[in-house]
Design a protein around this motif. Structure first.
Motif, PDB file in Angstrom:
ATOM      1  N   GLU A  70       8.557   7.471   2.103  1.00 50.87           N
ATOM      2  CA  GLU A  70       8.361   6.033   2.295  1.00 50.87           C
ATOM      3  C   GLU A  70       9.619   5.296   1.852  1.00 50.87           C
ATOM      4  N   VAL A  71       9.968   4.254   2.610  1.00 51.83           N
ATOM      5  CA  VAL A  71      11.090   3.383   2.218  1.00 51.83           C
ATOM      6  C   VAL A  71      10.540   1.975   2.050  1.00 51.83           C
ATOM      7  N   LEU A  72      10.837   1.374   0.898  1.00 47.84           N
ATOM      8  CA  LEU A  72      10.348   0.029   0.585  1.00 47.84           C
ATOM      9  C   LEU A  72      11.551  -0.899   0.434  1.00 47.84           C
ATOM     10  N   LEU A  73      11.509  -2.016   1.152  1.00 46.84           N
ATOM     11  CA  LEU A  73      12.602  -2.999   1.067  1.00 46.84           C
ATOM     12  C   LEU A  73      12.100  -4.219   0.313  1.00 46.84           C
ATOM     13  N   VAL A  74      12.790  -4.608  -0.771  1.00 49.72           N
ATOM     14  CA  VAL A  74      12.378  -5.790  -1.549  1.00 49.72           C
ATOM     15  C   VAL A  74      13.593  -6.631  -1.930  1.00 49.72           C
ATOM     16  N   GLY A  75      13.335  -7.867  -2.375  1.00 50.85           N
ATOM     17  CA  GLY A  75      14.412  -8.779  -2.764  1.00 50.85           C
ATOM     18  C   GLY A  75      14.661  -9.811  -1.680  1.00 50.85           C
ATOM     19  N   GLY A  76      15.327 -10.898  -2.049  1.00 50.61           N
ATOM     20  CA  GLY A  76      15.515 -12.025  -1.123  1.00 50.61           C
ATOM     21  C   GLY A  76      16.269 -11.685   0.151  1.00 50.61           C
ATOM     22  N   VAL A  77      17.191 -10.724   0.092  1.00 51.63           N
ATOM     23  CA  VAL A  77      17.989 -10.378   1.277  1.00 51.63           C
ATOM     24  C   VAL A  77      17.124  -9.643   2.316  1.00 51.63           C
ATOM     25  N   ALA A  78      15.938  -9.192   1.901  1.00 49.97           N
ATOM     26  CA  ALA A  78      15.008  -8.550   2.841  1.00 49.97           C
ATOM     27  C   ALA A  78      14.604  -9.519   3.951  1.00 49.97           C
ATOM     28  N   ALA A  79      14.835 -10.809   3.751  1.00 50.65           N
ATOM     29  CA  ALA A  79      14.534 -11.789   4.804  1.00 50.65           C
ATOM     30  C   ALA A  79      15.381 -11.535   6.040  1.00 50.65           C
ATOM     31  N   ASN A  80      16.467 -10.808   5.892  1.00 48.71           N
ATOM     32  CA  ASN A  80      17.405 -10.626   7.005  1.00 48.71           C
ATOM     33  C   ASN A  80      16.878  -9.629   8.052  1.00 48.71           C
ATOM     34  N   GLN A  81      16.737 -10.128   9.278  1.00 47.46           N
ATOM     35  CA  GLN A  81      16.165  -9.313  10.370  1.00 47.46           C
ATOM     36  C   GLN A  81      17.037  -8.121  10.722  1.00 47.46           C
ATOM     37  N   ARG A  82      18.340  -8.343  10.689  1.00 48.59           N
ATOM     38  CA  ARG A  82      19.265  -7.267  11.075  1.00 48.59           C
ATOM     39  C   ARG A  82      19.213  -6.118  10.059  1.00 48.59           C
ATOM     40  N   LEU A  83      19.157  -6.463   8.779  1.00 46.36           N
ATOM     41  CA  LEU A  83      19.065  -5.419   7.757  1.00 46.36           C
ATOM     42  C   LEU A  83      17.768  -4.627   7.928  1.00 46.36           C
ATOM     43  N   ARG A  84      16.690  -5.363   8.159  1.00 49.57           N
ATOM     44  CA  ARG A  84      15.389  -4.694   8.339  1.00 49.57           C
ATOM     45  C   ARG A  84      15.419  -3.739   9.516  1.00 49.57           C
ATOM     46  N   GLN A  85      16.018  -4.248  10.623  1.00 54.34           N
ATOM     47  CA  GLN A  85      16.063  -3.434  11.837  1.00 54.34           C
ATOM     48  C   GLN A  85      16.856  -2.141  11.587  1.00 54.34           C
ATOM     49  N   MET A  86      18.009  -2.269  10.934  1.00 52.40           N
ATOM     50  CA  MET A  86      18.850  -1.089  10.679  1.00 52.40           C
ATOM     51  C   MET A  86      18.123  -0.092   9.772  1.00 52.40           C
ATOM     52  N   LEU A  87      17.432  -0.616   8.764  1.00 50.63           N
ATOM     53  CA  LEU A  87      16.714   0.270   7.841  1.00 50.63           C
ATOM     54  C   LEU A  87      15.538   0.958   8.523  1.00 50.63           C
ATOM     55  N   GLU A  88      14.857   0.195   9.377  1.00 46.79           N
ATOM     56  CA  GLU A  88      13.687   0.757  10.061  1.00 46.79           C
ATOM     57  C   GLU A  88      14.098   1.898  10.973  1.00 46.79           C
ATOM     58  N   VAL A  89      15.206   1.716  11.678  1.00 46.55           N
ATOM     59  CA  VAL A  89      15.685   2.766  12.586  1.00 46.55           C
ATOM     60  C   VAL A  89      16.011   4.027  11.770  1.00 46.55           C
ATOM     61  N   MET A  90      16.730   3.844  10.670  1.00 44.78           N
ATOM     62  CA  MET A  90      17.096   4.990   9.833  1.00 44.78           C
ATOM     63  C   MET A  90      15.830   5.693   9.305  1.00 44.78           C
ATOM     64  N   THR A  91      14.868   4.863   8.854  1.00 40.50           N
ATOM     65  CA  THR A  91      13.636   5.420   8.287  1.00 40.50           C
ATOM     66  C   THR A  91      12.890   6.261   9.324  1.00 40.50           C
ATOM     67  N   GLY A 115       0.796  -1.222   0.000  1.00 41.17           N
ATOM     68  CA  GLY A 115       0.000   0.000   0.000  1.00 41.17           C
ATOM     69  C   GLY A 115       0.832   1.277   0.000  1.00 41.17           C
ATOM     70  N   CYS A 116       2.161   1.162  -0.051  1.00 40.55           N
ATOM     71  CA  CYS A 116       2.933   2.413  -0.125  1.00 40.55           C
ATOM     72  C   CYS A 116       2.726   3.024  -1.513  1.00 40.55           C
ATOM     73  N   GLN A 117       2.939   4.338  -1.621  1.00 44.53           N
ATOM     74  CA  GLN A 117       2.552   5.049  -2.840  1.00 44.53           C
ATOM     75  C   GLN A 117       3.733   5.390  -3.738  1.00 44.53           C
ATOM     76  N   ASP A 118       4.702   6.066  -3.149  1.00 50.22           N
ATOM     77  CA  ASP A 118       5.786   6.632  -3.963  1.00 50.22           C
ATOM     78  C   ASP A 118       7.107   6.455  -3.190  1.00 50.22           C
ATOM     79  N   PRO A 119       7.542   5.196  -3.069  1.00 49.68           N
ATOM     80  CA  PRO A 119       8.651   4.924  -2.143  1.00 49.68           C
ATOM     81  C   PRO A 119      10.044   5.133  -2.723  1.00 49.68           C
ATOM     82  N   LEU A 120      10.978   5.268  -1.818  1.00 53.97           N
ATOM     83  CA  LEU A 120      12.378   5.053  -2.154  1.00 53.97           C
ATOM     84  C   LEU A 120      12.572   3.551  -1.926  1.00 53.97           C
ATOM     85  N   THR A 121      13.068   2.836  -2.940  1.00 42.39           N
ATOM     86  CA  THR A 121      13.137   1.379  -2.827  1.00 42.39           C
ATOM     87  C   THR A 121      14.570   0.889  -2.721  1.00 42.39           C
ATOM     88  N   LEU A 122      14.812   0.013  -1.749  1.00 46.11           N
ATOM     89  CA  LEU A 122      16.087  -0.703  -1.687  1.00 46.11           C
ATOM     90  C   LEU A 122      15.802  -2.130  -2.126  1.00 46.11           C
TER      91      LEU A 122
END
Ligand code: ATP
Ligand code: FE2
Length: 337
Positions: free
Chosen positions: A248-269, A121-128
């Motif tokens: 908005e920040v959108l994370l996609v791709g197989g490496v998105a499964a990684n909890q640590r990457l998600r956590q670091m991105l969420e904090v930055m966001t 449901g995000c609209q116009d994200p910056l995507t990693l």
């Protein structure tokens, strides 16, 4: 309108069925998991050749549809492995010709973004977008998804996979490296390479392997490899976020499964008062629904080819190095910038 989407840019064969309202009616996939070593393009192509027809049948069953209910066919033209792309393109063309329906070849990276927008449901994200074959930061601007930053050599997933294979952890490496990293907090210095807005992982890979070979604990190397690589990804994403002024920040791709990457991105966001989005894992990795949905978006906009005539089957050549910013994106609203 009902579209079937085929995917096979790398080692995963995917088939999805989506309707023009964005309902995902079927999602089927099968990954090639090599016993040892990496993915050979020819083996990936053979895997697609063996699995496409059974997966198409399964998808139709899942959606409770017959072949004649399909109104169009979409597939990824690239980027990806040449033999794999050609196998899938041939299957897509045969299907479209036999059903006498339109066919649209789409860009795989944009497929990831669009299925991300559809399912979160995000609209116009910056995507990693981080996977075994791709690492890029993109955002919509001036009618296209522009690339703000990307890897200059190997993708992050490939870096983790190659490291894991070399130190005997097997394939795919990402989940094994993550598991071991959780048991350490001992950071060993490794090269951090961000050049302008781009990233380089090959020096980091070599240095991590050397650290392990010179006697460092594997857990510590895994931890340090993740911390370094993910900090690089977050830095580039953060700078692109500030520059693009997206919220908005959108994370996609197989490496998105990684909890640590998600956590670091969420904090930055959060620090930038932006919202963080990530699709369910089945829509994060390669899948057929993303190509089906992107095909529908493109078709509904009266897709034209480079000569300005209506897109048809002659516009379905594969493009191994298909760049995200080569494609017009008329279905997005005009960027505010
Ligand atoms: P693409 O064709 O888009 O490059 P792909 O073939 O690499 O995709 P994906 O399923 O998108 O397929 O991504 C697979 C990658 O994700 C592999 O490199 C794998 O190691 C990595 N990966 C999977 N789980 C994790 C995890 N928990 N942590 C880090 N990386 C992971
Ligand atoms: Fe992908």
């Amino acid at each position: 309108m009902i579209c079937i989407g085929l995917e096979g840019t790398a080692e995963k064969t995917g088939v999805g069925i989506v309707d023009s309202e964005g309902n995902i009616l079927a999602l089927q996939g099968r990954a090639l998991l090599p016993e040892k070593g990496g993915i050979h393009p020819r083996e990936a192509a053979e895997h697609h050749a063996q699995n496409l027809v059974p997966l198409i049948k399964k998808s139709l069953e899942e959606a409770d549809l017959g072949l004649t209910d399909l109104d169009m066919v979409a597939f990824a033209r690239g980027p990806g492995l040449g033999p794999a792309l050609r196998t899938v393109a041939t299957a897509a063309r045969s299907l479209a010709l036999s059903l006498n329906v339109p066919i649209v070849g789409v860009n795989h990276c944009i497929g990831h973004i669009e299925i991300g927008r559809l399912t979160t449901g995000c609209q116009d994200p910056l995507t990693l977008y981080v996977s075994g074959g791709n690492t890029q930061v993109t955002a919509f601007d001036s009618g296209r998804y522009q690339i703000f930053g990307e890897t200059l050599d190997i993708a992050i997933g490939n870096c983790l996979d190659q490291f894991a294979r070399t130190v005997g952890l097997g394939h795919p490496g990402g989940p094994r490296v993550e598991e071991l990293a959780l048991t350490s907090d001992n950071y060993l210095k490794l090269p951090y390479t961000v050049k302008g807005m781009d990233l380089s992982f090959s020096g980091l890979l070599t240095a991590a392997i050397r650290k392990y070979e010179s006697g460092a604990r594997l857990e510590d190397v895994c931890y340090s490899l993740q911390e370094t690589a993910f900090a690089m990804l977050v830095e580039v994403t953060e700078r692109a976020l500030a520059h693009s002024k997206k919220s908005e920040v959108l994370l996609v791709g197989g490496v998105a499964a990684n909890q640590r990457l998600r956590q670091m991105l969420e904090v930055m966001t959060q620090e930038h008062y932006a919202d963080f989005f990530m699709p369910e894992m089945r829509y994060c990795g390669d899948n057929g629904a993303m190509n089906a949905w992107l095909g529908l978006l493109m078709h509904q906009k009266g897709l034209k080819n480079q000569q300005g005539r209506k897109n048809d089957i002659t516009d379905t050549q594969v493009i191994q190095r298909y760049r995200t910013d080569q494609v017009d994106v008329p279905w997005m609203k005009k960027s505010a910038r």
